[in-house]
Design a protein around this motif. Structure first.
Motif, PDB file in Angstrom:
ATOM      1  N   TYR A 174     -47.375 -23.467   3.491  1.00 42.05           N
ATOM      2  CA  TYR A 174     -48.720 -23.175   3.995  1.00 42.05           C
ATOM      3  C   TYR A 174     -49.064 -21.702   3.813  1.00 42.05           C
ATOM      4  O   TYR A 174     -50.216 -21.344   3.608  1.00 42.05           O
ATOM      5  CB  TYR A 174     -48.787 -23.558   5.473  1.00 42.05           C
ATOM      6  N   TYR A 175     -48.040 -20.824   3.912  1.00 44.31           N
ATOM      7  CA  TYR A 175     -48.278 -19.387   3.779  1.00 44.31           C
ATOM      8  C   TYR A 175     -48.346 -19.013   2.298  1.00 44.31           C
ATOM      9  O   TYR A 175     -47.399 -19.246   1.557  1.00 44.31           O
ATOM     10  CB  TYR A 175     -47.165 -18.583   4.446  1.00 44.31           C
ATOM     11  N   ALA A 176     -49.446 -18.411   1.905  1.00 43.63           N
ATOM     12  CA  ALA A 176     -49.616 -18.052   0.491  1.00 43.63           C
ATOM     13  C   ALA A 176     -48.458 -17.187   0.002  1.00 43.63           C
ATOM     14  O   ALA A 176     -47.989 -17.338  -1.128  1.00 43.63           O
ATOM     15  CB  ALA A 176     -50.945 -17.324   0.309  1.00 43.63           C
ATOM     16  N   LYS A 177     -47.971 -16.309   0.864  1.00 42.46           N
ATOM     17  CA  LYS A 177     -46.908 -15.389   0.441  1.00 42.46           C
ATOM     18  C   LYS A 177     -45.608 -16.119   0.120  1.00 42.46           C
ATOM     19  O   LYS A 177     -44.729 -15.563  -0.544  1.00 42.46           O
ATOM     20  CB  LYS A 177     -46.665 -14.324   1.514  1.00 42.46           C
ATOM     21  N   ASN A 178     -45.455 -17.335   0.627  1.00 47.44           N
ATOM     22  CA  ASN A 178     -44.200 -18.051   0.407  1.00 47.44           C
ATOM     23  C   ASN A 178     -44.307 -19.196  -0.591  1.00 47.44           C
ATOM     24  O   ASN A 178     -43.330 -19.907  -0.826  1.00 47.44           O
ATOM     25  CB  ASN A 178     -43.662 -18.591   1.737  1.00 47.44           C
ATOM     26  N   ILE A 179     -45.492 -19.401  -1.156  1.00 44.27           N
ATOM     27  CA  ILE A 179     -45.685 -20.543  -2.053  1.00 44.27           C
ATOM     28  C   ILE A 179     -44.762 -20.435  -3.273  1.00 44.27           C
ATOM     29  O   ILE A 179     -44.148 -21.415  -3.694  1.00 44.27           O
ATOM     30  CB  ILE A 179     -47.157 -20.637  -2.490  1.00 44.27           C
ATOM     31  N   ALA A 180     -44.647 -19.229  -3.809  1.00 43.06           N
ATOM     32  CA  ALA A 180     -43.805 -19.054  -4.997  1.00 43.06           C
ATOM     33  C   ALA A 180     -42.359 -19.429  -4.691  1.00 43.06           C
ATOM     34  O   ALA A 180     -41.685 -20.077  -5.496  1.00 43.06           O
ATOM     35  CB  ALA A 180     -43.888 -17.614  -5.492  1.00 43.06           C
ATOM     36  N   PHE A 181     -41.902 -19.030  -3.522  1.00 44.16           N
ATOM     37  CA  PHE A 181     -40.527 -19.370  -3.162  1.00 44.16           C
ATOM     38  C   PHE A 181     -40.369 -20.878  -2.992  1.00 44.16           C
ATOM     39  O   PHE A 181     -39.387 -21.465  -3.452  1.00 44.16           O
ATOM     40  CB  PHE A 181     -40.103 -18.652  -1.882  1.00 44.16           C
ATOM     41  N   GLU A 182     -41.314 -21.506  -2.319  1.00 42.21           N
ATOM     42  CA  GLU A 182     -41.221 -22.958  -2.110  1.00 42.21           C
ATOM     43  C   GLU A 182     -41.228 -23.702  -3.446  1.00 42.21           C
ATOM     44  O   GLU A 182     -40.496 -24.671  -3.635  1.00 42.21           O
ATOM     45  CB  GLU A 182     -42.380 -23.438  -1.224  1.00 42.21           C
ATOM     46  N   TYR A 183     -42.079 -23.256  -4.350  1.00 44.87           N
ATOM     47  CA  TYR A 183     -42.126 -23.890  -5.671  1.00 44.87           C
ATOM     48  C   TYR A 183     -40.780 -23.729  -6.364  1.00 44.87           C
ATOM     49  O   TYR A 183     -40.260 -24.661  -6.989  1.00 44.87           O
ATOM     50  CB  TYR A 183     -43.247 -23.260  -6.505  1.00 44.87           C
ATOM     51  N   PHE A 184     -40.216 -22.541  -6.225  1.00 41.49           N
ATOM     52  CA  PHE A 184     -38.912 -22.251  -6.825  1.00 41.49           C
ATOM     53  C   PHE A 184     -37.827 -23.172  -6.265  1.00 41.49           C
ATOM     54  O   PHE A 184     -37.092 -23.829  -7.016  1.00 41.49           O
ATOM     55  CB  PHE A 184     -38.563 -20.782  -6.546  1.00 41.49           C
ATOM     56  N   ILE A 185     -37.735 -23.248  -4.972  1.00 47.06           N
ATOM     57  CA  ILE A 185     -36.599 -23.955  -4.357  1.00 47.06           C
ATOM     58  C   ILE A 185     -36.761 -25.473  -4.449  1.00 47.06           C
ATOM     59  O   ILE A 185     -35.776 -26.203  -4.511  1.00 47.06           O
ATOM     60  CB  ILE A 185     -36.430 -23.506  -2.874  1.00 47.06           C
ATOM     61  N   LEU A 186     -38.027 -25.944  -4.500  1.00 51.99           N
ATOM     62  CA  LEU A 186     -38.240 -27.387  -4.496  1.00 51.99           C
ATOM     63  C   LEU A 186     -38.427 -27.980  -5.883  1.00 51.99           C
ATOM     64  O   LEU A 186     -38.188 -29.168  -6.091  1.00 51.99           O
ATOM     65  CB  LEU A 186     -39.455 -27.749  -3.626  1.00 51.99           C
ATOM     66  N   PHE A 187     -38.902 -27.157  -6.833  1.00 54.83           N
ATOM     67  CA  PHE A 187     -39.252 -27.754  -8.123  1.00 54.83           C
ATOM     68  C   PHE A 187     -38.733 -27.007  -9.351  1.00 54.83           C
ATOM     69  O   PHE A 187     -38.575 -27.603 -10.401  1.00 54.83           O
ATOM     70  CB  PHE A 187     -40.789 -27.863  -8.241  1.00 54.83           C
ATOM     71  N   ASP A 188     -38.526 -25.725  -9.251  1.00 57.00           N
ATOM     72  CA  ASP A 188     -38.364 -24.953 -10.471  1.00 57.00           C
ATOM     73  C   ASP A 188     -37.103 -24.101 -10.470  1.00 57.00           C
ATOM     74  O   ASP A 188     -37.153 -22.889 -10.718  1.00 57.00           O
ATOM     75  CB  ASP A 188     -39.609 -24.050 -10.652  1.00 57.00           C
ATOM     76  N   SER A 189     -35.974 -24.712 -10.157  1.00 54.44           N
ATOM     77  CA  SER A 189     -34.726 -23.946 -10.178  1.00 54.44           C
ATOM     78  C   SER A 189     -33.557 -24.918 -10.174  1.00 54.44           C
ATOM     79  O   SER A 189     -33.735 -26.130 -10.002  1.00 54.44           O
ATOM     80  CB  SER A 189     -34.631 -23.038  -8.951  1.00 54.44           C
ATOM     81  N   GLU A 190     -32.383 -24.370 -10.354  1.00 49.54           N
ATOM     82  CA  GLU A 190     -31.187 -25.213 -10.294  1.00 49.54           C
ATOM     83  C   GLU A 190     -30.998 -25.793  -8.891  1.00 49.54           C
ATOM     84  O   GLU A 190     -30.240 -26.757  -8.712  1.00 49.54           O
ATOM     85  CB  GLU A 190     -29.968 -24.373 -10.682  1.00 49.54           C
TER      86      GLU A 190
END
Lengths: 437, 253
Positions: A297-313
């Protein structure tokens, strides 16, 4: 209820005489008092082989522990250069193992609390084993944490220099008191003269284990620097994780002990405990969803969430390891009638929960550090120090051996503990029925 | 170290100083140390041996990113030479970096900037909060340090630092600078060249910058060069949202 086929005790009758609180009297003593009730034996092993098997298990546990300590000495001698950890991913595999053991250690005590604090009769005979497991696992976890220190030789400094604002500093109080209250609790359960104090000790233990796990969650909750952490949600989430993981470990150990003694877990007990495990798994899933939704929900954390849920090992570890293997599959096994009624599948579900817990912590701890710190929001950054770059971690052999050494310590303590003291749960079905439990 | 005799002498000196010269504020108490604003405000005056750092001072840096030359690493070289940070490990991520250059590209307009990044010497440092032994500490004059005798190498401070300013020493060390103790298994970071500051000198990075992009001084002294600059130009505290009250400020970002 009576003994059935060899090696398959379903239940036993109410014993003729009991102590003040009764339910923990020794199996052997009952056997001598009322031998007709008991013809149970070690299912397949004669006593000599059984003893040999015990020494074999103790030796394996001791060897794994010793190798772990040896790996720690090697790391101490060479420095952390021989590990996969670095200045970005500063906590690695040893912390995954140690935090699992510490969180599960407090959680396994929940079994005792269900009996002593919440008055569930079925759990009372299980309290001593839960206490032993708690001490064994926290010892393994703390050993790994302490041996991984950059200056493990200075551990005494942690006891002589106290910083009250540090959650790690609190641990200097939290852990020794934990040992103390659990030891006293065990004493009240295993020493007849101390029975009157059992409820008080149980209640104190319950309060302290909640405090301790709050502290473990707060280690991460108080970190403002990294997007993966820094939320108060982590304290209650760690508590519910501990309930879940602790109970899963308890179920596996309990089943192993029953099998060792040629017993089968009574269906009533199996039913209740697997339902409780399923409830805890669902609760952890709920917290996991809330945590990620709040972060997203927090814009500042969207990149991290995308990383951990979809775009990383870590994405596959999250979805396959944590969610599928560690959550959905166990839930299915525990609710699907043909598997839910069988001890084997319940145990497999519990083992999957433990496997999922490791994935959970790996994603949380390693994944949380692999994502770069957002020091300059709105900028793309790079430097010689991995600024702006995703880090990749792979544990080295010494780290792995040290981590396994923690399991070895917990395993050895448990094996020896159940051998020399009375920890096998003994159900009293007349009492259970009388209590309507 | 204070002794009764020292305290008595300090009391006498303080009383005489206040009465005769009427110079500023003088605070004195048993177990504490004589503080005189006039002395503390001297940005580069040496600290006398045996006296504690003064809380009247807040040492800080102002870094003008506009002047920081692309590709220049003189501040890094000077820092690591001064502090004996020389190990080169096969995995560069395990090397200590007390100071580093960061290249920034503004996502909105592509504007490029370079700047040195190091410990920001927070007034409310998370590393100090989380350190279990108190090895991470903030000196009275605002310099954040690690006591190498009590650091146990838990790395909690590295987890807590929002600026990635800290490094763990991953290997045994030899040939250290006697004034800058370092050690395997301990965490370390920029000390603001505390050993030089205590001698009345400026940090090595400041001294080495050919562009004059870095200014060192007492943030508490309105007459210091750094305080005047901060009062006259817009400056930034990195991750100001965290309200850590940084000792290092940036201009031009």
């Amino acid at each position: 209820m009576m003994k059935h086929a060899k090696g398959e005790l379903i239940a036993r009758p109410h014993p003729p005489s009991r102590g003040a609180t009764g339910q923990f009297a020794s199996l052997k003593r009952y056997q001598s008092l009322r031998p007709s009730y008991f013809t149970l034996t070690m299912a397949t092993l004669n006593p000599r082989h059984e003893e040999g098997f015990f020494y074999l298990l103790a030796a394996i546990g001791g060897l794994v522990s010793a190798v772990g300590i040896g790996a720690a000495l090697y790391m101490e001698h060479s420095g952390h250069v021989v590990t996969g950890m670095n200045n970005q991913i500063v906590w690695g595999l040893p912390h995954v193992f140690a935090i699992f053991l510490i969180v599960a250690a407090s959680g396994v005590l929940n079994v005792a609390s269900m009996g002593s604090v919440f008055g569930r009769t079925m759990y009372k005979p299980r309290a001593p084993l839960s206490g032993l497991l708690a001490l064994a696992m926290i010892s393994g976890g703390l050993a790994v944490i302490m041996l991984d220190l950059g200056r493990a030789d200075r551990i005494i400094v942690a006891a002589t220099h106290f910083n009250p604002t540090s959650v790690f500093g609190w641990n200097v109080i939290l852990y020794p008191v934990f040992y103390g209250v659990v030891a006293v609790y065990l004493w009240t359960m295993m020493e007849r003269r101390m029975y009157p104090w059992m409820k008080v000790a149980g209640f104190a233990t319950f309060i302290w284990r909640i405090v301790l796990t709050t502290g473990t969650g707060s280690i991460f909750a108080f970190l403002v620097a990294r997007q993966a952490y820094g939320t108060a949600l982590l304290a209650p989430m760690f508590i519910i994780m501990s309930f879940c993981w602790g109970l899963a470990v308890f179920l596996v150990v309990q089943s192993t002990m029953y099998a060792w003694n040629g017993l089968t877990l009574p269906p009533l007990v199996l039913q209740r405990m697997k339902n409780l495990l399923a409830t805890f798994i669902a609760a952890v899933l709920y917290f996991t969803i809330v945590l990620h939704l709040a972060n997203a929900y927090y814009a500042k954390n969207i990149a991290f969430e995308y990383f951990i849920l979809f775009d990383s090992e870590f994405a596959s570890m999250f979805w396959i390891g944590q969610i599928l293997v560690g959550t959905l599959l166990p839930l299915a096994l525990l609710f699907y009638p043909p598997t839910a009624a069988r001890a084997l599948w319940v145990n497999i579900a519990a083992l999957l929960v433990v496997v999922g817990a490791y994935f959970h912590l790996y994603v949380f701890i390693i994944g949380g550090q692999a994502f770069p710190l957002d020091i300059f929001p709105g900028y793309d950054v790079k430097s010689s120090f991995m600024d702006g770059a995703v880090d990749h971690y792979s544990a080295s052999l010494p780290e792995l051996l040290l981590s396994l050494g923690g399991l070895g310590i917990a395993f050895t303590m448990t094996t020896i503990g159940v051998r020399i003291l009375r920890f096998l749960p003994q159900d009293d079905f007349a009492q259970l029925e009388a209590a309507g439990d | 170290m204070s002794t009764p005799d020292n305290n008595a002498r300090r009391k006498f000196i303080a009383a005489a100083g206040a009465g005769v010269a009427g110079l500023g504020f003088t605070a004195i108490a048993p177990g504490l140390h004589l503080m005189a604003v006039g002395e503390a405000n001297a940005a580069t005056e040496a600290r006398k041996a045996g006296t504690a750092a003064s809380p009247a001072v807040r040492w800080g840096l102002l870094i003008d990113a506009n002047k920081c030359a692309p590709g220049c690493t003189k501040c890094i070289d000077a820092c690591h030479t001064e502090n004996g940070v020389s190990e080169k490990l096969p995995d560069p991520r395990q090397n200590s970096q007390w100071i580093r250059k960061i290249e920034l590209v503004d996502r909105r307009n592509g504007r490029k900037t370079e700047l040195p990044m190091m410990c920001q010497h927070c007034a409310n440092p998370p590393c100090v909060d989380v350190c279990p032994t108190g090895a991470s500490m903030k000196r009275a004059d605002g310099i954040v340090l690690v006591d190498r005798h009590t650091c146990i190498g838990c790395r909690y401070c590295m987890m807590a630092c929002p600026y990635k300013a800290r490094s763990l020493v991953h290997v045994p060390l030899t040939e250290q600078n006697p004034e800058v103790p370092r050690g395997q298994g301990c965490v370390e970071s920029c000390t603001l060249c505390v050993h030089r500051v205590d001698k009345g000198q400026t940090p090595a990075c400041v001294e080495s910058c050919p562009e004059g992009a870095m200014v060192f001084g007492d943030l508490n002294d309105p007459s210091s060069a750094i305080a005047k600059r901060i009062a006259s130009v817009p400056t930034t505290q990195v991750r100001g949202d965290l309200r850590l009250d940084l000792g290092v400020r940036y201009q031009g970002i």
